[in-house]
Design a protein around this motif. Structure first.
Motif, PDB file in Angstrom:
ATOM      1  N   VAL A 169       0.864  -1.177   0.000  1.00 50.39           N
ATOM      2  CA  VAL A 169       0.000   0.000   0.000  1.00 50.39           C
ATOM      3  C   VAL A 169       0.897   1.223   0.000  1.00 50.39           C
ATOM      4  CG1 VAL A 169      -1.926  -1.141   1.152  1.00 50.39           C
ATOM      5  CG2 VAL A 169      -0.190   0.038   2.531  1.00 50.39           C
ATOM      6  N   TYR A 170       0.349   2.352  -0.455  1.00 49.57           N
ATOM      7  CA  TYR A 170       1.153   3.561  -0.616  1.00 49.57           C
ATOM      8  C   TYR A 170       0.594   4.710   0.224  1.00 49.57           C
ATOM      9  CZ  TYR A 170       3.202   1.051  -4.524  1.00 49.57           C
ATOM     10  OH  TYR A 170       3.846   0.104  -5.291  1.00 49.57           O
ATOM     11  N   ILE A 171       1.513   5.491   0.734  1.00 46.54           N
ATOM     12  CA  ILE A 171       1.194   6.722   1.450  1.00 46.54           C
ATOM     13  C   ILE A 171       1.731   7.872   0.605  1.00 46.54           C
ATOM     14  CG2 ILE A 171       1.329   7.933   3.659  1.00 46.54           C
ATOM     15  CD1 ILE A 171       0.219   5.054   3.854  1.00 46.54           C
ATOM     16  N   ILE A 172       0.906   8.882   0.372  1.00 48.83           N
ATOM     17  CA  ILE A 172       1.326  10.034  -0.419  1.00 48.83           C
ATOM     18  C   ILE A 172       1.246  11.283   0.437  1.00 48.83           C
ATOM     19  CG2 ILE A 172       0.614   8.969  -2.595  1.00 48.83           C
ATOM     20  CD1 ILE A 172      -1.897  10.742  -2.489  1.00 48.83           C
ATOM     21  N   GLY A 173       1.859  12.369  -0.045  1.00 46.15           N
ATOM     22  CA  GLY A 173       1.801  13.630   0.684  1.00 46.15           C
ATOM     23  C   GLY A 173       2.979  13.803   1.622  1.00 46.15           C
ATOM     24  N   THR A 174       3.357  15.048   1.832  1.00 42.42           N
ATOM     25  CA  THR A 174       4.622  15.283   2.545  1.00 42.42           C
ATOM     26  C   THR A 174       4.602  16.538   3.408  1.00 42.42           C
ATOM     27  OG1 THR A 174       5.428  16.452   0.593  1.00 42.42           O
ATOM     28  CG2 THR A 174       6.002  14.137   0.779  1.00 42.42           C
ATOM     29  N   GLU A 175       3.438  16.951   3.910  1.00 40.32           N
ATOM     30  CA  GLU A 175       3.398  18.192   4.678  1.00 40.32           C
ATOM     31  C   GLU A 175       3.862  17.971   6.108  1.00 40.32           C
ATOM     32  OE1 GLU A 175       0.602  21.154   4.582  1.00 40.32           O
ATOM     33  OE2 GLU A 175       0.193  21.064   2.451  1.00 40.32           O
ATOM     34  N   VAL A 176       5.136  17.640   6.219  1.00 36.60           N
ATOM     35  CA  VAL A 176       5.782  17.420   7.516  1.00 36.60           C
ATOM     36  C   VAL A 176       7.226  17.906   7.407  1.00 36.60           C
ATOM     37  CG1 VAL A 176       4.396  15.446   8.243  1.00 36.60           C
ATOM     38  CG2 VAL A 176       6.396  15.080   6.811  1.00 36.60           C
ATOM     39  N   PRO A 177       7.908  18.126   8.543  1.00 37.17           N
ATOM     40  CA  PRO A 177       9.337  18.431   8.456  1.00 37.17           C
ATOM     41  C   PRO A 177      10.094  17.304   7.791  1.00 37.17           C
ATOM     42  CG  PRO A 177       8.480  18.942  10.638  1.00 37.17           C
ATOM     43  CD  PRO A 177       7.406  18.197   9.912  1.00 37.17           C
ATOM     44  N   VAL A 178      11.281  17.586   7.320  1.00 43.78           N
ATOM     45  CA  VAL A 178      12.111  16.572   6.667  1.00 43.78           C
ATOM     46  C   VAL A 178      12.447  15.459   7.643  1.00 43.78           C
ATOM     47  CG1 VAL A 178      13.119  18.219   5.063  1.00 43.78           C
ATOM     48  CG2 VAL A 178      14.215  17.826   7.273  1.00 43.78           C
ATOM     49  N   ALA A 223      -2.921   9.961   3.122  1.00 47.20           N
ATOM     50  CA  ALA A 223      -2.165  11.163   2.764  1.00 47.20           C
ATOM     51  C   ALA A 223      -1.542  11.729   4.029  1.00 47.20           C
ATOM     52  CB  ALA A 223      -3.076  12.202   2.113  1.00 47.20           C
ATOM     53  N   VAL A 224      -0.286  12.100   3.921  1.00 49.64           N
ATOM     54  CA  VAL A 224       0.401  12.749   5.040  1.00 49.64           C
ATOM     55  C   VAL A 224       0.046  14.230   5.014  1.00 49.64           C
ATOM     56  CG1 VAL A 224       2.626  13.321   6.069  1.00 49.64           C
ATOM     57  CG2 VAL A 224       2.299  11.106   4.967  1.00 49.64           C
ATOM     58  N   VAL A 225      -0.539  14.695   6.097  1.00 49.72           N
ATOM     59  CA  VAL A 225      -0.907  16.105   6.216  1.00 49.72           C
ATOM     60  C   VAL A 225      -0.410  16.619   7.562  1.00 49.72           C
ATOM     61  CG1 VAL A 225      -2.939  15.942   4.711  1.00 49.72           C
ATOM     62  CG2 VAL A 225      -3.156  15.451   7.162  1.00 49.72           C
ATOM     63  N   GLN A 226      -0.505  17.914   7.741  1.00 52.43           N
ATOM     64  CA  GLN A 226      -0.073  18.533   8.995  1.00 52.43           C
ATOM     65  C   GLN A 226      -1.313  18.865   9.823  1.00 52.43           C
ATOM     66  OE1 GLN A 226       1.245  19.201  11.914  1.00 52.43           O
ATOM     67  NE2 GLN A 226       3.187  19.569  10.843  1.00 52.43           N
ATOM     68  N   PRO A 227      -1.577  18.090  10.877  1.00 49.88           N
ATOM     69  CA  PRO A 227      -2.736  18.382  11.728  1.00 49.88           C
ATOM     70  C   PRO A 227      -2.469  19.465  12.772  1.00 49.88           C
ATOM     71  CG  PRO A 227      -1.655  16.399  12.497  1.00 49.88           C
ATOM     72  CD  PRO A 227      -0.885  16.846  11.271  1.00 49.88           C
ATOM     73  N   GLY A 228      -1.219  19.967  12.802  1.00 48.12           N
ATOM     74  CA  GLY A 228      -0.870  20.994  13.773  1.00 48.12           C
ATOM     75  C   GLY A 228      -0.163  20.440  14.987  1.00 48.12           C
ATOM     76  N   VAL A 258      -7.325   7.696   4.590  1.00 50.05           N
ATOM     77  CA  VAL A 258      -7.211   8.237   5.939  1.00 50.05           C
ATOM     78  C   VAL A 258      -6.047   9.214   5.913  1.00 50.05           C
ATOM     79  CG1 VAL A 258      -8.132   6.151   7.008  1.00 50.05           C
ATOM     80  CG2 VAL A 258      -5.651   6.392   6.715  1.00 50.05           C
ATOM     81  N   PHE A 259      -5.823   9.866   7.027  1.00 45.39           N
ATOM     82  CA  PHE A 259      -4.650  10.722   7.156  1.00 45.39           C
ATOM     83  C   PHE A 259      -3.589  10.016   7.989  1.00 45.39           C
ATOM     84  CE2 PHE A 259      -7.541  14.604   6.650  1.00 45.39           C
ATOM     85  CZ  PHE A 259      -7.239  14.721   5.305  1.00 45.39           C
ATOM     86  N   GLU A 260      -2.322  10.248   7.619  1.00 46.30           N
ATOM     87  CA  GLU A 260      -1.198   9.774   8.413  1.00 46.30           C
ATOM     88  C   GLU A 260      -0.600  10.980   9.128  1.00 46.30           C
ATOM     89  OE1 GLU A 260       1.622   6.601   7.197  1.00 46.30           O
ATOM     90  OE2 GLU A 260       3.060   8.253   6.985  1.00 46.30           O
ATOM     91  N   ALA A 261      -0.475  10.868  10.444  1.00 46.13           N
ATOM     92  CA  ALA A 261       0.044  11.969  11.258  1.00 46.13           C
ATOM     93  C   ALA A 261       1.470  11.668  11.692  1.00 46.13           C
ATOM     94  CB  ALA A 261      -0.838  12.201  12.481  1.00 46.13           C
ATOM     95  N   HIS A 262       2.408  12.496  11.255  1.00 46.33           N
ATOM     96  CA  HIS A 262       3.802  12.368  11.682  1.00 46.33           C
ATOM     97  C   HIS A 262       4.019  13.228  12.933  1.00 46.33           C
ATOM     98  CE1 HIS A 262       5.718  10.737   7.763  1.00 46.33           C
ATOM     99  NE2 HIS A 262       4.426  10.500   7.733  1.00 46.33           N
ATOM    100  N   SER A 263       5.108  12.969  13.627  1.00 43.70           N
ATOM    101  CA  SER A 263       5.522  13.791  14.774  1.00 43.70           C
ATOM    102  C   SER A 263       4.445  13.895  15.849  1.00 43.70           C
ATOM    103  CB  SER A 263       5.926  15.195  14.296  1.00 43.70           C
ATOM    104  OG  SER A 263       6.971  15.134  13.356  1.00 43.70           O
TER     105      SER A 263
END
Length: 425
Positions: A169-178, A223-228, A258-263
């Motif tokens: 499966v694939y995750i797209i989007g990159t609105e997170v720090p490097v 999709a990777v997004v920035q939830p704040g 769905v959304f993937e939340a980093h950090s």
């Protein structure tokens, strides 16, 4: 062909059982063991992820290729007694980031070799991250070019898994720090605009079609997004559901996602539950786990020094300081201020840059010496109260044994428990 366990994650909220899944982003064996033990207690699979900087065809900072990492994880699973078929392996930020100082053509060629290695090694969750500019390009690339490069990598992964039992499966989007964390202290973050999230999915769907891998896009699940949410060296930006309400609502317009939340590290249990309820069904955590592990081993370091004074030539803390001073490349761009402020950050920053030094031979030997010194020792409850307070009550209640290994696992589990509880009804 066996269906990928994560393929229908968007429907989990409508059925009994897991509503979301924690993503354990760590290569430390004690963290991975703790995650497997927690997943076993919850009777759920475990998702273990490696980043492009951590693991790649050149070894990354762990010295492991994707195949090596798979063997490493499976060896831990075998020792713990966790079923290998319940381990999900993920590759994070897969793209040209480790080679972005090179021209785009060369960096992308290396990224193709990397994602092929991840796919062939059986990593079934692949985050495509091609947003960073390479030599001579802007720092951030236009969405269309990012999507085109992501689709190019997906095509490589598809070819590499043509005969596989489980397709990725694939995750797209990159609105997170490097990868590796933010370079500066953060005060506030802008939540991803709802329309931007919709556009990300739309542009990637078109790029996958143009690349001839539209079937692969049917397995794009998040999709990777920035939830704040984010953390700096000394502060944590907490999740605010109100600020993310409009972003969460947009999931109704992108079915199957769905959304993937980093950090999400250091968020409260309430915040983690809020993220899950708002559609952030993949909760990534990494530095928060090794931060807890460092707390545990520093506590054991103090206990060993009290019980066996002078038995070691250097404490674990002293070895870390020596190595980090001699080899500053993993922290010097991130830590700022006076000499004393930098020393504080080297050991106690939320960004936990110290985690990059666990594989160093001197540090690994110091940690091994510490655990060997305490092997077979029933650590007094009073010392646990003094130096490992988080485990004091579980030890008193008989839930954690008062030995060094159990205390280290237990300290990491204090963090893991919040994540697994947030992901279940």
């Amino acid at each position: 062909m066996t269906e990928n366990f994560l393929k229908d994650i968007a429907s989990w909220r409508q059925r009994p059982g897991m509503r979301a899944i924690p993503s354990i982003c760590s290569a430390h064996p004690l963290v991975i063991e703790a995650a497997m033990r927690r997943a076993a207690a919850e009777n759920v699979p475990v998702l273990i992820e490696a980043t492009c900087n951590q693991v790649n065809q050149d070894g990354g900072y762990t010295g492991m290729t994707p195949g090596d990492f798979r063997t490493f994880v499976e060896t831990i699973a075998d020792r713990v007694g966790f079923p290998a078929d319940r381990v999900i392996l993920g590759g994070d930020h897969l793209g040209p980031n480790p080679w972005k100082d090179l021209a785009a053509a060369e960096a992308m060629a290396k990224a193709e070799v990397m994602i092929e290695a991840f796919a062939k090694a059986g990593f079934t969750k692949l985050h495509l991250d091609t947003s960073m500019g390479c030599a001579g390009e802007p720092v951030a690339l236009p969405d269309a070019l990012t999507a085109e490069r992501a689709a190019r990598l997906a095509a490589v992964a598809e070819a590499a898994t043509a005969g596989a039992d489980v397709k990725p499966v694939y995750i797209i989007g990159t609105e997170v720090p490097v990868p590796g964390g933010a370079l500066e202290e953060l005060d506030v973050l802008e939540v991803t605009r709802p329309e931007a999230a919709v556009e990300t999915v739309k542009i990637h769907r078109r790029a996958f079609a143009d690349a001839g891998v539209i079937d692969a896009f049917d397995r794009a699940i998040a999709a990777v997004v920035q939830p704040g949410v984010e953390f700096g060296n000394h502060n944590v930006i907490p999740y605010c559901r109100t600020n993310a309400r409009d972003l969460s609502a947009v999931l109704n317009r992108i079915p199957g996602f769905v959304f993937e939340a980093h950090s999400t590290d250091y968020q409260t249990p309430e915040a983690l539950r809020g993220l899950v309820e708002d559609g952030f069904a993949i909760l990534k955590v990494g530095p928060g786990l090794t931060f807890a592990l460092r707390e545990a081993l520093y506590g054991l370091d103090e206990i060993a020094e009290f019980l066996f004074p002078g038995r070691r030539s250097e404490t674990l803390c002293t070895v870390f300081e020596r190595i980090m001073i001699c080899e500053p490349k993993n922290w010097e761009k991130y830590y700022h201020g006076t000499a004393d402020e930098k020393r504080l950050q080297r050991h106690f920053s939320y960004s936990d840059r110290i985690r990059y030094y666990w594989p160093h031979p001197d540090v690994a030997q110091a940690a091994s010496t510490l655990m060997a010194l305490l092997e077979g020792v029933a650590i007094p409850e009073t010392l646990i109260s003094q130096y490992l307070r988080g485990c004091y009550e579980p030890v008193r209640n008989g839930l954690i044994k008062p030995d060094a290994h159990s205390l280290a696992i237990g300290y990491v589990d204090l963090v893991l428990r919040d994540y697994f509880e947030a992901c279940r009804p």
